[in-house]
Design an enzyme around this catalytic site. Structure first.
Site, PDB file in Angstrom:
ATOM      1  CB  CYS A 160      72.165  26.708  31.410  1.00 49.71           C
ATOM      2  SG  CYS A 160      72.883  25.699  32.683  1.00 49.71           S
ATOM      3  CB  ILE A 168      60.629  35.816  33.674  1.00 56.86           C
ATOM      4  CG1 ILE A 168      60.897  37.317  33.503  1.00 56.86           C
ATOM      5  CG2 ILE A 168      61.935  35.088  33.899  1.00 56.86           C
ATOM      6  CD1 ILE A 168      61.437  37.962  34.789  1.00 56.86           C
ATOM      7  CG  ASP A 208      67.258  19.755  32.708  1.00 59.06           C
ATOM      8  OD1 ASP A 208      66.718  19.965  33.807  1.00 59.06           O
ATOM      9  OD2 ASP A 208      67.310  20.605  31.804  1.00 59.06           O
ATOM     10  CE  LYS A 256      70.614  22.513  38.255  1.00 58.14           C
ATOM     11  NZ  LYS A 256      69.960  23.746  37.911  1.00 58.14           N
ATOM     12  CG  ASN A 257      66.569  21.998  38.509  1.00 55.56           C
ATOM     13  OD1 ASN A 257      67.485  22.764  38.846  1.00 55.56           O
ATOM     14  ND2 ASN A 257      66.534  21.408  37.330  1.00 55.56           N
ATOM     15  NE  ARG A 303      66.679  28.936  30.988  1.00 56.22           N
ATOM     16  CZ  ARG A 303      67.350  28.216  31.920  1.00 56.22           C
ATOM     17  NH1 ARG A 303      68.648  28.392  32.058  1.00 56.22           N
ATOM     18  NH2 ARG A 303      66.711  27.393  32.738  1.00 56.22           N
TER      19      ARG A 303
HETATM   20  C1  EPZ Z   1      63.732  24.663  34.946  1.00 56.11           C
HETATM   21  O1  EPZ Z   1      64.107  25.832  34.256  1.00 56.11           O
HETATM   22  C2  EPZ Z   1      65.046  23.986  35.291  1.00 56.11           C
HETATM   23  N1  EPZ Z   1      65.859  24.876  36.112  1.00 56.11           N
HETATM   24  C3  EPZ Z   1      65.806  23.644  34.003  1.00 56.11           C
HETATM   25  O2  EPZ Z   1      66.951  22.899  34.387  1.00 56.11           O
HETATM   26  C4  EPZ Z   1      64.922  22.757  33.132  1.00 56.11           C
HETATM   27  O3  EPZ Z   1      65.588  22.508  31.907  1.00 56.11           O
HETATM   28  C5  EPZ Z   1      63.599  23.456  32.849  1.00 56.11           C
HETATM   29  O4  EPZ Z   1      62.952  23.797  34.109  1.00 56.11           O
HETATM   30  C6  EPZ Z   1      62.642  22.582  32.052  1.00 56.11           C
HETATM   31  O5  EPZ Z   1      62.388  21.418  32.760  1.00 56.11           O
HETATM   32  C7  EPZ Z   1      65.536  25.021  37.416  1.00 56.11           C
HETATM   33  O6  EPZ Z   1      64.584  24.444  37.907  1.00 56.11           O
HETATM   34  C8  EPZ Z   1      66.422  25.935  38.208  1.00 56.11           C
HETATM   35  P1  EPZ Z   1      60.805  26.457  32.229  1.00 56.11           P
HETATM   36  P2  EPZ Z   1      62.988  26.967  33.956  1.00 56.11           P
HETATM   37  O7  EPZ Z   1      60.238  27.717  32.748  1.00 56.11           O
HETATM   38  O8  EPZ Z   1      61.994  26.976  35.042  1.00 56.11           O
HETATM   39  C9  EPZ Z   1      59.619  28.854  28.366  1.00 56.11           C
HETATM   40  C10 EPZ Z   1      69.204  22.310  34.490  1.00 56.11           C
HETATM   41  O9  EPZ Z   1      70.020  21.902  33.651  1.00 56.11           O
HETATM   42  N2  EPZ Z   1      59.182  29.930  29.281  1.00 56.11           N
HETATM   43  O10 EPZ Z   1      60.132  25.165  32.549  1.00 56.11           O
HETATM   44  O11 EPZ Z   1      63.691  28.199  33.581  1.00 56.11           O
HETATM   45  C11 EPZ Z   1      61.104  28.645  28.375  1.00 56.11           C
HETATM   46  O12 EPZ Z   1      61.756  29.561  27.505  1.00 56.11           O
HETATM   47  C12 EPZ Z   1      68.267  23.437  34.146  1.00 56.11           C
HETATM   48  O13 EPZ Z   1      69.065  21.856  35.655  1.00 56.11           O
HETATM   49  C13 EPZ Z   1      58.507  31.021  28.762  1.00 56.11           C
HETATM   50  O14 EPZ Z   1      58.293  31.122  27.559  1.00 56.11           O
HETATM   51  O15 EPZ Z   1      62.321  26.353  32.640  1.00 56.11           O
HETATM   52  C14 EPZ Z   1      61.233  27.228  27.896  1.00 56.11           C
HETATM   53  O16 EPZ Z   1      61.140  27.208  26.483  1.00 56.11           O
HETATM   54  C15 EPZ Z   1      68.451  23.946  32.719  1.00 56.11           C
HETATM   55  N3  EPZ Z   1      58.095  31.997  29.616  1.00 56.11           N
HETATM   56  C16 EPZ Z   1      59.988  26.547  28.475  1.00 56.11           C
HETATM   57  O17 EPZ Z   1      59.095  27.619  28.822  1.00 56.11           O
HETATM   58  C17 EPZ Z   1      58.313  31.929  30.977  1.00 56.11           C
HETATM   59  O18 EPZ Z   1      57.887  32.851  31.704  1.00 56.11           O
HETATM   60  C18 EPZ Z   1      60.264  25.748  29.744  1.00 56.11           C
HETATM   61  O19 EPZ Z   1      60.958  26.597  30.639  1.00 56.11           O
HETATM   62  C19 EPZ Z   1      58.990  30.810  31.480  1.00 56.11           C
HETATM   63  C20 EPZ Z   1      59.415  29.814  30.618  1.00 56.11           C
END
Ligand code: EPZ
Length: 430
Positions: free
Chosen positions: A118, A125, A306, A23-24, A123
């Site tokens: 989710c 950006i 996940d 998916k991701n 979350r």
């Molecule tokens: C991706 O989300 C996945 N989703 C998530 O899967 C997965 O849990 C996550 O990566 C971690 O592996 C998709 O790929 C669509 P991150 P993403 O940016 O990219 C913080 C599932 O169940 N952060 O790696 O949103 C954030 O808050 C889903 O398939 C910032 O602080 O996750 C988190 O604490 C759920 N600032 C950490 O980084 C930002 O600009 C990791 O988030 C971005 C993120």
């Protein structure tokens, strides 16, 4: 119409189950076809709602998206001139934000509805924005949308303050349209990042170092379409491995890349499960005598967040006290109150869950709170005494394909019903 799954628990399950495309990875590669400006063929694309939503968003932007076989799509973005993605559906999932990086690279401007996804904690950006601005983008957030514009994009070095899959991929996309080379430091190393990089190299962007903490992207003018098979979904695979241990079963999971599952395989072995790995399969045999363990979620190659909810169900069947420390999201124990409805009390203290096993679950009506909680509740239903009804199954459909069919083939007593509130009618659909 509401959709729910009913499971009669403690039926013996065993046999083989196959995993779909990641998916991701798919949710990043679909928008990345906008960078090709040509016809791309994507194979092993999972038929899940977020993918279908994204395909419709691309169609609304002027791309041609045709399904040419099961899980194979032909996406032609040659004619796309639209640099805005502002349909409501953009806030129904998290990955919609990838349109920002690709539209900025292609049109030097982008506008999108802010993402959803989710509800598992804050979350932000900010790291995506940091990357866009480092390349020369001007970012504005107003009325629920985010816009980025750049006179031109120039390669730069960006150090991510936090390891972020989304920010790593989105900055790779924007860097594809920049002059010179961009270096992303402290990049995410997930296999999905590598799969996206392989797609980008296929269409003519030069990406080096994906899978390590330092990724170099050199923007190029030359682009061409490509045929790209999406990698197998390691989280779906890990879900079934955790299910095998929780239900004391002998299950072989096919169409996997075992090295992507190293952390979860190591943890299941630590619990006492027997695990055999082949070239593209992993077999788990659990005899029910499980040891309690401590588990911490980390960015790849650590144990994935996940799989945290699914592993919790397995830990409920281990002898003794186990702990889970969730290091990625600040609200990812939302499944715990639902487990309390099934008669088990998991203590949560901040980012730590304390699981005192073994516990017998009793069937109940439970409510999925997010995608991975839905998967965990299905595993719990398979283990529980009596019948479990899992409501809000739309969460599951965002990330898992043909679950009822796959689990029924293993011997599970599981049905899916759709309830038409207007006509007060229940229909079994698969
Ligand atoms: C991706 O989300 C996945 N989703 C998530 O899967 C997965 O849990 C996550 O990566 C971690 O592996 C998709 O790929 C669509 P991150 P993403 O940016 O990219 C913080 C599932 O169940 N952060 O790696 O949103 C954030 O808050 C889903 O398939 C910032 O602080 O996750 C988190 O604490 C759920 N600032 C950490 O980084 C930002 O600009 C990791 O988030 C971005 C993120």
């Amino acid at each position: 119409m509401a959709s729910r799954i009913r499971i009669k628990g403690r039926k013996k399950i065993q046999g083989a189950i196959s995993v779909g495309g990641a998916k991701n990875a798919a949710l990043a590669i679909i928008p990345a076809t906008l960078l090709a400006g040509d016809k791309c063929i994507l194979e092993n694309v999972p038929q899940i709602t977020d993918v279908l939503t994204f395909q419709n968003i691309l169609r609304e932007m002027g791309a041609s998206v045709q399904q040419t076989a099961d899980n194979t799509f032909e996406i032609d973005t040659t004619e796309v001139t639209q640099w805005q993605a502002v349909s409501e559906s953009m806030n129904s999932f998290r990955a919609s934000y990838y349109v920002l990086g690709v539209l900025l690279a292609r049109f030097k401007r982008a506008k999108a509805v802010l993402p959803g996804g989710c509800n598992i904690g804050l979350r932000p950006i900010d790291q995506h924005i940091k990357g866009f601005e480092a390349l020369g983008g001007k970012v504005k957030i107003e009325h629920g949308t985010i816009s980025v514009e750049a006179e031109k994009l120039t390669g730069n070095t960006i150090y991510l303050d936090v390891v972020s899959v989304g920010a790593t991929i989105n900055i790779m996309f924007a860097a594809a349209g920049a002059e010179g080379t961009t270096v992303i430091e402290n990049a995410a190393r997930e296999p999905e990042v590598v799969d996206v990089a392989n797609f980008l190299n296929g269409i003519g962007v030069r990406v080096r170092g994906a899978g390590t903490a330092t990724i170099r992207i050199t923007g190029t003018e030359f682009r061409r379409g490509v045929t790209h098979p999406v990698i197998p979904d390691r989280i779906e695979a890990g879900t079934w491995l955790a299910m095998a241990v929780a239900t004391n079963s002998d299950i072989t999971v096919h169409n996997v890349i075992p090295v992507h599952l190293e952390a979860v395989i190591a943890k299941l072995k630590e619990m006492g499960a027997k695990v055999a790995e082949g070239e593209d399969y992993v077999r788990v045999i659990s005899n029910g005598n499980l040891r309690s363990v401590d588990l911490k979620t980390f960015p790849y190659p650590g144990l994935p967040t996940d799989l945290q909810s699914q592993m919790m169900i397995a830990l409920l069947h281990a002898n003794g006290v186990s702990t889970i420390i969730e290091n990625i999201f600040n609200n990812r124990f939302r499944c715990v109150p639902e487990l309390q409805r099934m008669g088990v009390n998991v203590k949560v203290d901040g980012n730590m869950a304390i699981i005192d096993g073994p516990k017998r679950l009793s069937g109940s009506v439970v409510y999925a709170t997010d995608l991975r909680c839905a998967a965990a509740l299905i595993i719990a239903g398979l283990c529980a005494e009596g019948e479990t009804t899992i409501e809000n199954i739309f969460h599951l459909d965002r990330g898992y394909e043909k679950v009822v069919k796959k689990l029924r083939a293993l011997g599970a007593d599981i049905v899916r019903e759709t309830y038409d509130e207007l006509n007060d009618q229940m229909t079994i659909i698969d």
